[in-house]
Design a protein around this motif. Sequence first.
Motif, PDB file in Angstrom:
ATOM      1  N   ARG A 196       0.950  -1.090  -0.224  1.00 24.61           N
ATOM      2  CA  ARG A 196      -0.051  -0.059  -0.158  1.00 24.61           C
ATOM      3  C   ARG A 196       0.981   1.228   0.117  1.00 24.61           C
ATOM      4  O   ARG A 196       0.358   2.426  -0.494  1.00 24.61           O
ATOM      5  CB  ARG A 196      -0.863   0.003   1.286  1.00 24.61           C
ATOM      6  CG  ARG A 196      -1.618  -1.069   1.414  1.00 24.61           C
ATOM      7  CD  ARG A 196      -2.386  -1.542   2.725  1.00 24.61           C
ATOM      8  NE  ARG A 196      -3.457  -0.368   2.950  1.00 24.61           N
ATOM      9  CZ  ARG A 196      -3.214   0.719   3.716  1.00 24.61           C
ATOM     10  NH1 ARG A 196      -2.219   1.099   4.378  1.00 24.61           N
ATOM     11  NH2 ARG A 196      -4.225   1.873   3.846  1.00 24.61           N
ATOM     12  N   ARG A 197       2.047   1.232   0.456  1.00 19.81           N
ATOM     13  CA  ARG A 197       2.740   2.362   0.439  1.00 19.81           C
ATOM     14  C   ARG A 197       4.064   2.389  -0.219  1.00 19.81           C
ATOM     15  O   ARG A 197       4.801   3.308  -0.729  1.00 19.81           O
ATOM     16  CB  ARG A 197       3.621   2.270   2.030  1.00 19.81           C
ATOM     17  CG  ARG A 197       2.502   2.376   3.248  1.00 19.81           C
ATOM     18  CD  ARG A 197       1.649   3.968   2.956  1.00 19.81           C
ATOM     19  NE  ARG A 197       0.688   4.246   3.806  1.00 19.81           N
ATOM     20  CZ  ARG A 197       0.075   5.608   3.773  1.00 19.81           C
ATOM     21  NH1 ARG A 197       0.197   6.190   3.113  1.00 19.81           N
ATOM     22  NH2 ARG A 197      -0.929   5.469   4.635  1.00 19.81           N
ATOM     23  N   VAL A 198       4.663   1.175  -0.699  1.00 18.98           N
ATOM     24  CA  VAL A 198       5.934   1.242  -1.602  1.00 18.98           C
ATOM     25  C   VAL A 198       5.776   0.311  -2.736  1.00 18.98           C
ATOM     26  O   VAL A 198       6.721   0.162  -3.529  1.00 18.98           O
ATOM     27  CB  VAL A 198       7.081   0.705  -0.680  1.00 18.98           C
ATOM     28  CG1 VAL A 198       7.416   1.675   0.371  1.00 18.98           C
ATOM     29  CG2 VAL A 198       6.731  -0.748  -0.237  1.00 18.98           C
ATOM     30  N   GLY A 199       4.586  -0.178  -3.186  1.00 24.72           N
ATOM     31  CA  GLY A 199       4.332  -1.033  -4.189  1.00 24.72           C
ATOM     32  C   GLY A 199       4.540  -2.214  -4.166  1.00 24.72           C
ATOM     33  O   GLY A 199       5.377  -2.828  -3.175  1.00 24.72           O
ATOM     34  N   ARG A 200       4.327  -3.059  -5.165  1.00 22.54           N
ATOM     35  CA  ARG A 200       4.481  -4.553  -4.861  1.00 22.54           C
ATOM     36  C   ARG A 200       6.178  -5.043  -5.070  1.00 22.54           C
ATOM     37  O   ARG A 200       6.744  -5.897  -4.381  1.00 22.54           O
ATOM     38  CB  ARG A 200       3.915  -5.384  -6.211  1.00 22.54           C
ATOM     39  CG  ARG A 200       3.937  -6.732  -6.252  1.00 22.54           C
ATOM     40  CD  ARG A 200       3.240  -7.673  -7.220  1.00 22.54           C
ATOM     41  NE  ARG A 200       1.805  -7.167  -7.120  1.00 22.54           N
ATOM     42  CZ  ARG A 200       1.047  -7.823  -5.996  1.00 22.54           C
ATOM     43  NH1 ARG A 200       1.410  -8.992  -5.653  1.00 22.54           N
ATOM     44  NH2 ARG A 200      -0.344  -7.690  -6.138  1.00 22.54           N
ATOM     45  N   GLU A 201       6.808  -4.269  -5.954  1.00 22.77           N
ATOM     46  CA  GLU A 201       8.348  -4.395  -6.145  1.00 22.77           C
ATOM     47  C   GLU A 201       8.938  -4.001  -4.985  1.00 22.77           C
ATOM     48  O   GLU A 201       9.901  -4.618  -4.375  1.00 22.77           O
ATOM     49  CB  GLU A 201       8.906  -3.628  -7.053  1.00 22.77           C
ATOM     50  CG  GLU A 201      10.473  -3.884  -7.605  1.00 22.77           C
ATOM     51  CD  GLU A 201      10.911  -3.137  -8.715  1.00 22.77           C
ATOM     52  OE1 GLU A 201      12.139  -3.093  -8.888  1.00 22.77           O
ATOM     53  OE2 GLU A 201       9.947  -2.487  -9.379  1.00 22.77           O
ATOM     54  N   GLY A 202       8.656  -2.814  -4.191  1.00 21.84           N
ATOM     55  CA  GLY A 202       9.317  -2.421  -3.179  1.00 21.84           C
ATOM     56  C   GLY A 202       8.931  -3.366  -1.981  1.00 21.84           C
ATOM     57  O   GLY A 202       9.683  -3.471  -1.138  1.00 21.84           O
ATOM     58  N   ALA A 203       7.847  -3.908  -1.761  1.00 20.49           N
ATOM     59  CA  ALA A 203       7.383  -4.583  -0.962  1.00 20.49           C
ATOM     60  C   ALA A 203       8.351  -5.996  -0.888  1.00 20.49           C
ATOM     61  O   ALA A 203       8.583  -6.637   0.113  1.00 20.49           O
ATOM     62  CB  ALA A 203       5.774  -5.247  -0.773  1.00 20.49           C
TER      63      ALA A 203
END
Length: 241
Positions: free
Chosen positions: A178-185
Amino acid sequence: MGDGMIILNSFFLALGQLGDPRFRKVLFLGVGLTLALLFGFTVAVVWGAGFFIGDSVTLPWLGTITWINDVASWAMVPLMLVLSVVLMVPVASAITSIFLDEVAQAVEDRHFPDLPLARSVPISEAVWDTFSFLGVLIVANLLALILYAIFTPLAPSIFWGLNGFLLGREYFTLAAIRRVGREGAGKLRSRHMATIWIAGTLMAVPLSVPLLNLLVPIIGAATFTHIFHGLNRRASSGDQL
């Protein structure tokens, strides 16, 4: 703050918010849909058994028998009840995951009110993630039955470790995406896998307790929302993520 303190602090903060109306709403929706799904599946299996067996069966030496249909159909009922008990928690966890974005938002509204609006996960993406998680959860737990039989004294540890890994991975991704996107997660998850696994195992322990286990998705989503923000806060203060 060390990882252990982040986990414990996050867990107790999540427990302290269980009375939130949005938490209760998600719980009732998840459990209600799960019961409806399992009931419908049981009815479909019983009907299917009757359909394929037919009204009568002709057996050598015994001739035509008309009661096998009824016996087979009713025999499916206890079988499906047993399977329902086994699958209730994984199915409830997965279905409840569709609505866990609301739990994460409730946590942020109370504890992180200065945050900008979070990314909204499209419903199609949430449903896809939910049923992917459901499939992995069910298959993993069914396969684990073999390990339970082989390593019976270690069965509880295997159960907690397996489900801790799966739950931790799912709930941390839910909070982070929700905060950093799928790649960041994914990057954050890989970097903090040990912490996430330990926290997930903490979530998996209540799975062994009837009724309490239905709260696991709610507590898990709330706990991992705090964990995600705890790790981010530590990073912003100069620690390496």
